[in-house]
Design a protein around this motif. Structure first.
Motif, PDB file in Angstrom:
ATOM      1  N   MET A  83       0.858  -1.095   0.103  1.00  0.00           N
ATOM      2  CA  MET A  83      -0.081   0.055   0.069  1.00  0.00           C
ATOM      3  C   MET A  83       0.790   1.073   0.366  1.00  0.00           C
ATOM      4  O   MET A  83       1.514   1.308   0.982  1.00  0.00           O
ATOM      5  N   ASN A  84       0.747   1.787  -1.159  1.00  0.00           N
ATOM      6  CA  ASN A  84       1.670   3.286  -1.174  1.00  0.00           C
ATOM      7  C   ASN A  84       0.671   4.481  -1.179  1.00  0.00           C
ATOM      8  O   ASN A  84      -0.630   4.372  -1.341  1.00  0.00           O
ATOM      9  N   SER A  85       1.330   5.817  -1.144  1.00  0.00           N
ATOM     10  CA  SER A  85       0.515   6.918  -1.233  1.00  0.00           C
ATOM     11  C   SER A  85      -0.789   6.627  -0.317  1.00  0.00           C
ATOM     12  O   SER A  85      -2.001   7.160  -0.681  1.00  0.00           O
ATOM     13  N   LEU A  86      -0.550   6.408   0.921  1.00  0.00           N
ATOM     14  CA  LEU A  86      -1.699   6.095   1.798  1.00  0.00           C
ATOM     15  C   LEU A  86      -2.393   7.523   2.128  1.00  0.00           C
ATOM     16  O   LEU A  86      -2.017   8.478   2.212  1.00  0.00           O
ATOM     17  N   LYS A  87      -3.767   7.192   2.466  1.00  0.00           N
ATOM     18  CA  LYS A  87      -4.594   8.124   2.611  1.00  0.00           C
ATOM     19  C   LYS A  87      -5.517   8.095   4.006  1.00  0.00           C
ATOM     20  O   LYS A  87      -5.453   6.841   4.321  1.00  0.00           O
TER      21      LYS A  87
END
Length: 118
Positions: A83-87
């Protein structure tokens, strides 16, 4: 019977990355479709990603396309969720699941908490 154990959850700042792992017991892991779901408080469970037994077919919810990647290592009985660029809206309990076909799951893990701070 298949038993699933997730790991890798935690607290991360927005924009950061986490990798979840789900390790399965049993000798038939390679025959199962694997999926990751998530459920945030007050919301319905969402099927986030899925991968076929051989890895040739994958599914990604629109909400995670381009940011999450599912993969599997059948030799290790493990499926991964990068999971990248988590929000902050990715905050939820994440569950892995196994089934005989995509979108039909018979076995579930206990879940791992992912919290993304803003």
């Amino acid at each position: 019977q298949v038993q699933l154990v997730e790991s890798g959850g935690g607290l991360v700042q927005a924009g950061g990355s986490l990798r979840l792992s789900c390790t399965a017991s049993g000798r038939t892991f390679s025959s199962y479709t694997m999926g990751w779901f998530r459920q945030a408080p007050g919301k319905e469970r969402e099927n986030v990603v899925a991968i076929s037994w051989g890895g040739g077919n994958t599914y990604y919810a629109d909400s995670v396309k381009g940011r999450f990647t599912i993969s599997r290592d059948n030799a290790k009985n493990t499926v991964y969720l990068q999971m990248n660029s988590l929000k902050p809206e990715d905050t939820a309990v994440y569950y892995c699941a196994a089934g005989v076909r995509m979108f039909e799951y018979n076995y579930w893990g206990q879940g791992t908490q992912v919290t993304v701070s803003s």
